[in-house]
Design a protein around this motif. Structure first.
Motif, PDB file in Angstrom:
ATOM      1  N   ILE A   1       6.513   1.083   4.064  1.00  0.00           N
ATOM      2  CA  ILE A   1       7.059   1.824   3.456  1.00  0.00           C
ATOM      3  C   ILE A   1       6.679   2.614   5.295  1.00  0.00           C
ATOM      4  CG2 ILE A   1       6.334   4.428   2.425  1.00  0.00           C
ATOM      5  CD1 ILE A   1       5.545   2.392  -0.003  1.00  0.00           C
ATOM      6  N   LEU A   2       8.033   3.141   5.517  1.00  0.00           N
ATOM      7  CA  LEU A   2       8.098   3.867   6.808  1.00  0.00           C
ATOM      8  C   LEU A   2       7.056   5.585   6.086  1.00  0.00           C
ATOM      9  CD1 LEU A   2       8.240   4.899   9.738  1.00  0.00           C
ATOM     10  CD2 LEU A   2      10.459   6.160   9.007  1.00  0.00           C
ATOM     11  N   ALA A   3       5.691   5.711   6.911  1.00  0.00           N
ATOM     12  CA  ALA A   3       4.573   6.748   6.526  1.00  0.00           C
ATOM     13  C   ALA A   3       3.902   7.680   7.370  1.00  0.00           C
ATOM     14  CB  ALA A   3       3.911   6.173   5.161  1.00  0.00           C
ATOM     15  N   GLU A   4       4.699   7.284   8.652  1.00  0.00           N
ATOM     16  CA  GLU A   4       3.612   8.578   9.311  1.00  0.00           C
ATOM     17  C   GLU A   4       3.139   9.522   9.048  1.00  0.00           C
ATOM     18  OE1 GLU A   4       6.462   9.093  12.671  1.00  0.00           O
ATOM     19  OE2 GLU A   4       5.891   7.061  13.256  1.00  0.00           O
ATOM     20  N   ARG A   5       2.716  10.035   9.608  1.00  0.00           N
ATOM     21  CA  ARG A   5       1.860  11.204   9.025  1.00  0.00           C
ATOM     22  C   ARG A   5       2.224  12.808   8.822  1.00  0.00           C
ATOM     23  NH1 ARG A   5      -3.255  10.146   7.166  1.00  0.00           N
ATOM     24  NH2 ARG A   5      -4.694   8.659   8.385  1.00  0.00           N
ATOM     25  N   GLN A   6       2.907  12.681   9.855  1.00  0.00           N
ATOM     26  CA  GLN A   6       4.237  14.084   9.734  1.00  0.00           C
ATOM     27  C   GLN A   6       4.683  14.104   8.458  1.00  0.00           C
ATOM     28  OE1 GLN A   6       3.886  11.590  11.816  1.00  0.00           O
ATOM     29  NE2 GLN A   6       4.990  11.358  12.358  1.00  0.00           N
ATOM     30  N   ILE A   7       5.369  13.107   7.929  1.00  0.00           N
ATOM     31  CA  ILE A   7       6.313  12.485   7.120  1.00  0.00           C
ATOM     32  C   ILE A   7       5.998  13.297   5.759  1.00  0.00           C
ATOM     33  CG2 ILE A   7       8.301  11.284   6.131  1.00  0.00           C
ATOM     34  CD1 ILE A   7       7.907   9.480   8.714  1.00  0.00           C
ATOM     35  N   PRO A   8       6.493  14.243   5.387  1.00  0.00           N
ATOM     36  CA  PRO A   8       6.111  13.731   4.188  1.00  0.00           C
ATOM     37  C   PRO A   8       5.971  13.319   2.630  1.00  0.00           C
ATOM     38  CG  PRO A   8       7.272  16.163   4.663  1.00  0.00           C
ATOM     39  CD  PRO A   8       8.253  14.594   6.070  1.00  0.00           C
ATOM     40  N   LEU A   9       5.132  13.618   2.077  1.00  0.00           N
ATOM     41  CA  LEU A   9       5.258  11.820   0.984  1.00  0.00           C
ATOM     42  C   LEU A   9       6.721  11.404   0.747  1.00  0.00           C
ATOM     43  CD1 LEU A   9       3.239  10.005  -0.470  1.00  0.00           C
ATOM     44  CD2 LEU A   9       2.498  11.827  -1.871  1.00  0.00           C
ATOM     45  N   SER A  10       7.673  12.864  -0.469  1.00  0.00           N
ATOM     46  CA  SER A  10       8.860  12.457  -1.134  1.00  0.00           C
ATOM     47  C   SER A  10       9.665  11.759   0.273  1.00  0.00           C
ATOM     48  CB  SER A  10       8.925  13.844  -1.668  1.00  0.00           C
ATOM     49  OG  SER A  10       9.254  14.638  -0.331  1.00  0.00           O
ATOM     50  N   GLU A  11       9.238  12.442   1.220  1.00  0.00           N
ATOM     51  CA  GLU A  11      10.706  12.159   2.512  1.00  0.00           C
ATOM     52  C   GLU A  11      10.747  10.688   3.146  1.00  0.00           C
ATOM     53  OE1 GLU A  11      11.398  14.689   4.950  1.00  0.00           O
ATOM     54  OE2 GLU A  11      11.541  16.335   3.547  1.00  0.00           O
ATOM     55  N   ARG A  12       9.264   9.870   2.869  1.00  0.00           N
ATOM     56  CA  ARG A  12       8.916   8.819   3.567  1.00  0.00           C
ATOM     57  C   ARG A  12       9.255   7.388   2.565  1.00  0.00           C
ATOM     58  NH1 ARG A  12       2.390   9.203   3.592  1.00  0.00           N
ATOM     59  NH2 ARG A  12       2.312  11.288   5.011  1.00  0.00           N
ATOM     60  N   MET A  13      10.325   6.490   3.700  1.00  0.00           N
ATOM     61  CA  MET A  13      11.498   6.033   2.632  1.00  0.00           C
ATOM     62  C   MET A  13      10.510   4.259   2.772  1.00  0.00           C
ATOM     63  SD  MET A  13      14.796   4.903   4.920  1.00  0.00           S
ATOM     64  CE  MET A  13      14.908   6.971   4.897  1.00  0.00           C
ATOM     65  N   VAL A  14      11.137   4.012   2.116  1.00  0.00           N
ATOM     66  CA  VAL A  14      10.998   1.840   1.666  1.00  0.00           C
ATOM     67  C   VAL A  14      11.705   1.486   2.508  1.00  0.00           C
ATOM     68  CG1 VAL A  14      11.105   0.351  -0.488  1.00  0.00           C
ATOM     69  CG2 VAL A  14      10.025   2.543  -0.701  1.00  0.00           C
ATOM     70  N   GLY A  15      10.908   0.181   3.290  1.00  0.00           N
ATOM     71  CA  GLY A  15      11.567  -0.327   3.814  1.00  0.00           C
ATOM     72  C   GLY A  15      12.069  -1.958   3.229  1.00  0.00           C
ATOM     73  N   THR A  16      12.485  -3.369   4.423  1.00  0.00           N
ATOM     74  CA  THR A  16      12.401  -4.280   3.786  1.00  0.00           C
ATOM     75  C   THR A  16      11.560  -5.149   3.482  1.00  0.00           C
ATOM     76  OG1 THR A  16      15.167  -4.408   4.899  1.00  0.00           O
ATOM     77  CG2 THR A  16      14.045  -6.218   3.854  1.00  0.00           C
ATOM     78  N   ALA A  17      11.653  -5.079   1.320  1.00  0.00           N
ATOM     79  CA  ALA A  17      11.056  -5.826   1.171  1.00  0.00           C
ATOM     80  C   ALA A  17      10.477  -7.639   1.539  1.00  0.00           C
ATOM     81  CB  ALA A  17      10.661  -6.024  -0.197  1.00  0.00           C
ATOM     82  N   PHE A  18       9.607  -7.923   1.149  1.00  0.00           N
ATOM     83  CA  PHE A  18       9.901  -9.836   1.463  1.00  0.00           C
ATOM     84  C   PHE A  18       8.109 -10.631   0.909  1.00  0.00           C
ATOM     85  CE2 PHE A  18       7.605  -7.733   5.029  1.00  0.00           C
ATOM     86  CZ  PHE A  18       6.003  -8.853   5.375  1.00  0.00           C
ATOM     87  N   LEU A  19       8.941 -11.901   0.062  1.00  0.00           N
ATOM     88  CA  LEU A  19       7.855 -12.025  -0.496  1.00  0.00           C
ATOM     89  C   LEU A  19       7.261 -12.959   1.144  1.00  0.00           C
ATOM     90  CD1 LEU A  19      10.078 -13.362  -3.865  1.00  0.00           C
ATOM     91  CD2 LEU A  19       7.372 -11.836  -3.272  1.00  0.00           C
ATOM     92  N   TRP A  20       5.827 -13.563   0.574  1.00  0.00           N
ATOM     93  CA  TRP A  20       4.803 -14.023   1.653  1.00  0.00           C
ATOM     94  C   TRP A  20       4.059 -14.878   0.655  1.00  0.00           C
ATOM     95  CZ3 TRP A  20      -0.127 -13.571   2.020  1.00  0.00           C
ATOM     96  CH2 TRP A  20      -0.989 -13.666   3.131  1.00  0.00           C
ATOM     97  N   GLN A  21       3.740 -15.999   1.115  1.00  0.00           N
ATOM     98  CA  GLN A  21       3.118 -17.191   0.744  1.00  0.00           C
ATOM     99  C   GLN A  21       2.006 -17.178   1.757  1.00  0.00           C
ATOM    100  OE1 GLN A  21       5.509 -19.237  -1.710  1.00  0.00           O
ATOM    101  NE2 GLN A  21       2.981 -19.669  -2.882  1.00  0.00           N
ATOM    102  N   PRO A  22       0.570 -17.632   2.249  1.00  0.00           N
ATOM    103  CA  PRO A  22      -0.549 -17.965   3.988  1.00  0.00           C
ATOM    104  C   PRO A  22       0.294 -19.828   3.698  1.00  0.00           C
ATOM    105  CG  PRO A  22      -1.534 -17.539   1.358  1.00  0.00           C
ATOM    106  CD  PRO A  22      -0.004 -17.662   0.843  1.00  0.00           C
ATOM    107  N   ASN A  23       0.258 -19.525   4.900  1.00  0.00           N
ATOM    108  CA  ASN A  23       0.206 -20.757   5.631  1.00  0.00           C
ATOM    109  C   ASN A  23      -0.947 -21.617   5.693  1.00  0.00           C
ATOM    110  OD1 ASN A  23      -0.269 -20.451   7.916  1.00  0.00           O
ATOM    111  ND2 ASN A  23       1.137 -19.434   8.599  1.00  0.00           N
ATOM    112  N   VAL A  24      -0.932 -22.880   5.499  1.00  0.00           N
ATOM    113  CA  VAL A  24      -2.515 -23.840   6.141  1.00  0.00           C
ATOM    114  C   VAL A  24      -2.981 -22.665   6.890  1.00  0.00           C
ATOM    115  CG1 VAL A  24      -3.477 -25.634   6.565  1.00  0.00           C
ATOM    116  CG2 VAL A  24      -0.983 -25.584   5.047  1.00  0.00           C
TER     117      VAL A  24
END
Length: 223
Positions: free
Chosen positions: A119-142
């Motif tokens: 989530i693009l969430a720099e402090r100066q960006i109002p909460l309602s204007e913070r933008m969602v980025g590209t989600a991804f699934l992750w599993q830890p490698n060995v």
């Protein structure tokens, strides 16, 4: 509240459909009010996305999507795609910890399969204007699994030996232990240096920002 996604593919499709939306737009879809800031509503962003995606665990001790075994983690980033803070994983047990093993630990179980939502969430960006980025699934490698396990075992050994007060955030390669409390009066039981019962601030396990930065680099590396 949306219904739970029936499959990983459905969860991925739902999360990818959020990319480019602001938190305000998602809240409007769910007819929810956006708080003025996160000071009193620390978990609001995660709860908003849980609702939007149909997470069903609530506060129960299981992954957010129990039937899929997937945990949801929001990842606040800046415009350069760098994490802005460490990521909370779970509360650390401070008593009766002898005999706990990594594979049975809550940290291990929470990190087996994670849906990361930047989530693009720099402090100066109002909460309602913070933008969602590209989600991804992750599993830890060995290697990641081994390094997380080593951090956890070293931190838990210190707790077991009564050294909780000496643990600093700099310890651990990827996983750190930090106080987690709304205020300094919220004390919990722990073990002191001589095995005596003591009171201390609750502690939480956090993933360091350097670790989540490496996950982002791994996911979005040009190639």
């Amino acid at each position: 509240m949306h219904s739970s996604p029936a499959s990983l593919a459905e969860l991925q499709a739902r999360s990818q459909a959020l990319a480019g939306l602001t938190l305000g737009q998602i809240a409007a879809q769910l007819q929810l009010q956006v708080p003025a800031n996160l000071q009193k509503d620390k978990g609001w962003v995660g709860q908003l996305l849980e609702q939007s995606l149909g997470a069903s665990a609530g506060s129960k001790a299981e992954p957010d999507f129990p039937h899929l075994g997937v945990e949801l983690k929001t990842l606040p980033i800046d415009r350069d795609g760098k994490p802005l803070e460490s990521t909370y994983v779970c509360v650390a047990p401070l008593t009766n910890v002898g005999g706990l093993h990594w594979h049975d630990s809550w940290v291990c179980r929470k990190l087996q399969h994670v849906l990361w939502i930047p989530i693009l969430a720099e402090r100066q960006i109002p909460l309602s204007e913070r933008m969602v980025g590209t989600a991804f699934l992750w599993q830890p490698n060995v290697q990641q699994q081994q390094e997380l396990q080593q951090d956890w075992e070293e931190l838990m050994e210190q707790i077991t030996l009564g050294g909780v007060a000496n643990i600093r955030g700099a310890q651990g390669k990827h996983l750190q232990l930090r106080p987690k409390a709304a205020n300094s009066r919220a004390l919990t039981d722990a073990v002191g240096a001589h095995g005596e019962p003591i009171k201390t601030l609750p502690r939480g396990f956090y993933l360091k920002a350097t670790f989540t930065a490496s996950l982002l680099a791994q996911q979005f590396a040009p190639g």
